[in-house]
Design a protein around this motif. Structure first.
Motif, PDB file in Angstrom:
ATOM      1  N   UNK A  99       0.854  -1.182   0.000  1.00 32.96           N
ATOM      2  CA  UNK A  99       0.000   0.000   0.000  1.00 32.96           C
ATOM      3  C   UNK A  99       0.891   1.233   0.000  1.00 32.96           C
ATOM      4  N   UNK A 100       0.468   2.270  -0.731  1.00 35.83           N
ATOM      5  CA  UNK A 100       1.292   3.467  -0.891  1.00 35.83           C
ATOM      6  C   UNK A 100       0.538   4.709  -0.413  1.00 35.83           C
ATOM      7  N   UNK A 101       1.260   5.560   0.306  1.00 33.91           N
ATOM      8  CA  UNK A 101       0.727   6.822   0.801  1.00 33.91           C
ATOM      9  C   UNK A 101       1.695   7.937   0.458  1.00 33.91           C
ATOM     10  N   UNK A 102       1.164   9.151   0.373  1.00 34.82           N
ATOM     11  CA  UNK A 102       1.977  10.343   0.163  1.00 34.82           C
ATOM     12  C   UNK A 102       1.790  11.265   1.355  1.00 34.82           C
ATOM     13  N   UNK A 103       2.876  11.887   1.806  1.00 31.85           N
ATOM     14  CA  UNK A 103       2.785  12.845   2.904  1.00 31.85           C
ATOM     15  C   UNK A 103       1.972  14.062   2.476  1.00 31.85           C
ATOM     16  N   UNK A 104       0.952  14.414   3.264  1.00 30.56           N
ATOM     17  CA  UNK A 104       0.061  15.526   2.919  1.00 30.56           C
ATOM     18  C   UNK A 104       0.388  16.773   3.751  1.00 30.56           C
ATOM     19  N   UNK A 105       0.471  16.619   5.063  1.00 30.61           N
ATOM     20  CA  UNK A 105       0.731  17.721   5.992  1.00 30.61           C
ATOM     21  C   UNK A 105       1.704  17.237   7.065  1.00 30.61           C
ATOM     22  N   UNK A 106       2.391  18.151   7.718  1.00 30.76           N
ATOM     23  CA  UNK A 106       3.298  17.791   8.802  1.00 30.76           C
ATOM     24  C   UNK A 106       2.486  17.210   9.951  1.00 30.76           C
ATOM     25  N   UNK A 107       2.914  16.082  10.483  1.00 30.58           N
ATOM     26  CA  UNK A 107       2.222  15.404  11.577  1.00 30.58           C
ATOM     27  C   UNK A 107       2.595  13.936  11.604  1.00 30.58           C
ATOM     28  N   UNK A 108       1.854  13.148  12.378  1.00 29.93           N
ATOM     29  CA  UNK A 108       2.102  11.703  12.501  1.00 29.93           C
ATOM     30  C   UNK A 108       0.811  10.949  12.276  1.00 29.93           C
ATOM     31  N   UNK A 109       0.937   9.778  11.679  1.00 31.51           N
ATOM     32  CA  UNK A 109      -0.223   8.920  11.468  1.00 31.51           C
ATOM     33  C   UNK A 109       0.191   7.465  11.612  1.00 31.51           C
ATOM     34  N   UNK A 110      -0.610   6.721  12.361  1.00 28.75           N
ATOM     35  CA  UNK A 110      -0.421   5.272  12.415  1.00 28.75           C
ATOM     36  C   UNK A 110      -1.134   4.651  11.230  1.00 28.75           C
ATOM     37  N   UNK A 111      -0.530   3.619  10.646  1.00 32.86           N
ATOM     38  CA  UNK A 111      -1.225   2.751   9.701  1.00 32.86           C
ATOM     39  C   UNK A 111      -1.595   1.533  10.522  1.00 32.86           C
ATOM     40  N   UNK A 112      -2.871   1.275  10.662  1.00 33.80           N
ATOM     41  CA  UNK A 112      -3.336   0.203  11.532  1.00 33.80           C
ATOM     42  C   UNK A 112      -4.256  -0.713  10.760  1.00 33.80           C
ATOM     43  N   UNK A 113      -3.976  -2.012  10.794  1.00 34.38           N
ATOM     44  CA  UNK A 113      -4.868  -2.991  10.184  1.00 34.38           C
ATOM     45  C   UNK A 113      -6.055  -3.154  11.120  1.00 34.38           C
ATOM     46  N   UNK A 114      -7.209  -2.613  10.707  1.00 36.17           N
ATOM     47  CA  UNK A 114      -8.415  -2.655  11.542  1.00 36.17           C
ATOM     48  C   UNK A 114      -9.136  -3.996  11.439  1.00 36.17           C
ATOM     49  N   UNK A 115      -9.297  -4.486  10.227  1.00 42.25           N
ATOM     50  CA  UNK A 115      -9.992  -5.756  10.022  1.00 42.25           C
ATOM     51  C   UNK A 115      -9.242  -6.548   8.974  1.00 42.25           C
ATOM     52  N   UNK A 116      -9.209  -7.815   9.161  1.00 48.67           N
ATOM     53  CA  UNK A 116      -8.670  -8.671   8.116  1.00 48.67           C
ATOM     54  C   UNK A 116      -9.473  -9.956   8.083  1.00 48.67           C
ATOM     55  N   UNK A 117      -9.927 -10.288   6.908  1.00 47.98           N
ATOM     56  CA  UNK A 117     -10.630 -11.543   6.667  1.00 47.98           C
ATOM     57  C   UNK A 117      -9.771 -12.331   5.692  1.00 47.98           C
ATOM     58  N   UNK A 118      -9.406 -13.546   6.071  1.00 50.25           N
ATOM     59  CA  UNK A 118      -8.613 -14.401   5.209  1.00 50.25           C
ATOM     60  C   UNK A 118      -9.433 -15.659   4.948  1.00 50.25           C
ATOM     61  N   UNK A 119      -9.674 -15.942   3.687  1.00 45.63           N
ATOM     62  CA  UNK A 119     -10.476 -17.096   3.299  1.00 45.63           C
ATOM     63  C   UNK A 119      -9.560 -18.197   2.812  1.00 45.63           C
ATOM     64  N   UNK A 120      -9.762 -19.373   3.364  1.00 47.87           N
ATOM     65  CA  UNK A 120      -8.903 -20.524   3.168  1.00 47.87           C
ATOM     66  C   UNK A 120      -9.637 -21.542   2.295  1.00 47.87           C
ATOM     67  N   UNK A 121      -8.917 -22.205   1.427  1.00 48.29           N
ATOM     68  CA  UNK A 121      -9.541 -23.211   0.558  1.00 48.29           C
ATOM     69  C   UNK A 121      -9.963 -24.450   1.331  1.00 48.29           C
ATOM     70  N   UNK A 122      -9.407 -24.674   2.528  1.00 49.10           N
ATOM     71  CA  UNK A 122      -9.692 -25.899   3.281  1.00 49.10           C
ATOM     72  C   UNK A 122     -10.409 -25.647   4.604  1.00 49.10           C
ATOM     73  N   UNK A 123     -10.899 -24.438   4.837  1.00 50.11           N
ATOM     74  CA  UNK A 123     -11.534 -24.138   6.122  1.00 50.11           C
ATOM     75  C   UNK A 123     -12.545 -23.007   5.946  1.00 50.11           C
ATOM     76  N   UNK A 124     -13.431 -22.842   6.928  1.00 48.42           N
ATOM     77  CA  UNK A 124     -14.368 -21.715   6.844  1.00 48.42           C
ATOM     78  C   UNK A 124     -13.628 -20.386   6.985  1.00 48.42           C
TER      79      UNK A 124
END
Length: 172
Positions: A99-124
């Motif tokens: 994933x790519x971001x560009x700096x917009x304004x002076x400051x700090x930002x966390x990149x946080x994975x809020x949700x992740x769904x991983x679908x497996x071929x052998x499981x629900x």
């Protein structure tokens, strides 16, 4: 089953994978979610990445797992959401996306994975909770040349002010 996900959000460029990154305004920053085991069993995924949109501007997201190329994001109130489907290579460890971001304004930002769904071929389908290893902090800071120009300007003003003060005293 792809349940052994030891994943990490990391910087994917020249800054060496640190968890705390400094970039300039307008500078592009690439980050990768990496470290999924048994990727050959993954059939699809969906992620939501939260960030401060006043500090960072979303640029793009590219699938690295299925080779699907650029993904179409959906913007949410807290960030961006995207997903991909396909057949993963039979390797044991791999990367989900970049994933790519560009700096917009002076400051700090966390990149946080809020949700992740991983679908497996052998499981629900499984939802993995957000993990601390999925946080990456990006600081948008002034460029060194901007700070140097500011210091030179302030020094020049101080010199002119001092010269004017000395000049007035000599006349009296």
């Amino acid at each position: 089953m792809a349940s052994a996900i030891e994943r990490e959000m990391k910087e994917s460029g020249e800054k060496g994978g640190t968890e705390d990154i400094n970039i300039g305004i307008g500078e592009l920053q690439e980050c990768t979610l990496t470290g999924v085991e048994d990727i050959g069993l993954v059939s699809s995924y969906q992620f939501e990445i939260a960030y401060d949109s006043s500090v960072l501007a979303f640029d793009s997201v590219e699938d690295l797992l299925f080779g699907a190329g650029m993904l179409t994001p959906t913007f949410t109130p807290t960030g961006v959401q995207f997903s991909a489907t396909g057949s993963a290579p039979a390797e044991s460890v791999g990367d989900f996306f970049e994933i790519r971001f560009t700096g917009r304004e002076i400051g700090s930002s966390d990149l946080l994975v809020m949700t992740e769904h991983v679908f497996d071929t052998q499981a629900p389908p499984q939802e993995y909770p957000p993990a601390g290893a999925n946080t990456l902090t990006i600081h948008v800071v002034p460029e060194p040349s901007s700070v140097l120009l500011l210091a030179l300007g302030l020094g020049g003003l101080a010199y002119v002010r001092r010269s004017q003060t000395l000049g007035v005293r000599q006349i009296r």
